[in-house]
Design an enzyme around this catalytic site. Sequence first.
Site, PDB file in Angstrom:
ATOM      1  N   GLU A  14       0.824  -1.216   0.000  1.00  0.00           N
ATOM      2  CA  GLU A  14       0.000   0.000   0.000  1.00  0.00           C
ATOM      3  C   GLU A  14       0.856   1.263   0.000  1.00  0.00           C
ATOM      4  OE1 GLU A  14      -2.718   0.427   3.307  1.00  0.00           O
ATOM      5  OE2 GLU A  14      -3.635   2.219   2.443  1.00  0.00           O
ATOM      6  N   LYS A  60      -2.460  -2.051  -3.166  1.00  0.00           N
ATOM      7  CA  LYS A  60      -3.527  -1.207  -2.594  1.00  0.00           C
ATOM      8  C   LYS A  60      -3.149   0.254  -2.785  1.00  0.00           C
ATOM      9  CE  LYS A  60      -6.005  -0.278   1.712  1.00  0.00           C
ATOM     10  NZ  LYS A  60      -6.685  -0.895   2.855  1.00  0.00           N
TER      11      LYS A  60
HETATM   12  P1  13P Z   1      -9.368   4.032   4.086  1.00  0.00           P
HETATM   13  O1  13P Z   1     -10.184   3.275   3.079  1.00  0.00           O
HETATM   14  O2  13P Z   1     -10.181   4.634   5.186  1.00  0.00           O
HETATM   15  O3  13P Z   1      -8.413   4.985   3.428  1.00  0.00           O
HETATM   16  O4  13P Z   1      -8.483   2.960   4.836  1.00  0.00           O
HETATM   17  C1  13P Z   1      -7.859   1.968   4.132  1.00  0.00           C
HETATM   18  C2  13P Z   1      -6.613   1.591   4.805  1.00  0.00           C
HETATM   19  O5  13P Z   1      -6.410   0.450   5.115  1.00  0.00           O
HETATM   20  C3  13P Z   1      -5.614   2.631   5.055  1.00  0.00           C
HETATM   21  O6  13P Z   1      -4.398   2.033   5.336  1.00  0.00           O
END
Ligand code: 13P
Length: 339
Positions: free
Chosen positions: A178, A220
């Site tokens: 991510e 992500k």
């Molecule tokens: P949000 O969808 O609230 O951005 O959170 C996703 C997430 O896992 C952030 O690390």
Amino acid sequence: MTDTDTLIATAKAMVVPGKGILAVDESTETCTKRFAKFGIESTKTSRRDYREMMFRAPGIGEFVSGAILYDETIRQDAADGSRIVDVLNDVGVLPGIKVDTGVKPLAGAPGETITEGLDGLRDRLAEYREIGARFTKWRAVLKVSDETPSRNCIEKNAQALGRYAALAQEAGLVPIVEPEVLMDGDHDIQRCRVVTSQVLQATFEQLSAHRALLAGIVLKPNMVIAGSDCLRQATSAEIAELTLATLREFVPDEVPGIAFLSGGQTGEEACTNLDTMARRGDLPWELTYSFGRALQYPSLEIWGGSNGADAQAALLHRARMSSLARSGRYSAIEERAAV
Ligand code: 13P
């Protein structure tokens, strides 16, 4: 099955058509802040109760393939004494775990952060696997301003993502990679596109340098979107076009799936944008959701510490809307259907 086969099968299951990932891995500090907004006391038990309420929402497994947990939750028992990981397994939701330990200021880079958690990670991964985790998450955070993100910040965070991904796969756990370009700021969508491109390019270079198996990760990313204070907000068509163009340029076809974070968009905004992308079709990877706030928010507000059934209905509504969105079947009529 070989370890490689297991990684590939798990990654595919995480992004299986019709489903997405529920992110409930807020740190205790973040969870406490969110509870405080609605006057809910934050204790080990209230945090467990809130999360258990979501995992026991009837039929959640129809829309959710996996849940990302925080360290406290993955070790907890449900109210009836069964393990939280078993509650998830019983409804066909894969248990996952956030393994970074959060962001710290990056030395020499004012206003920028580095995500920590690599020290001792091999041992922690082995323990999480013992507990029952099947996948992991690590979040890098990139802030957009006229001067940031710096090359240094992009590279250091990408290196950490690469090392993390290789370690997670060594432990037999699928890494969710991510790299989040934040929505905070007044930058326009083109600036977000440039930054997201730089960040994805550096991330895939490092995944390759660390010999991560691309068929055994889930990416992500943020959507390519204007900053939340930008005076000209982009349309959903623009967001879809620029997001898909950027992903096509930098995400190799071997990656089985891309699961967007919501990043501060409302549930409806995130679903509209995901749906617009899904309708364009013909993509080399599955495109789905790994929302935190965009799945949880209405539910948390309704739950208020005790109202379980209505909170579950609100969560299921958002989960169903997100599922429709990833299938290109989301609409205002569905959105307004009785919760
Ligand atoms: P949000 O969808 O609230 O951005 O959170 C996703 C997430 O896992 C952030 O690390």
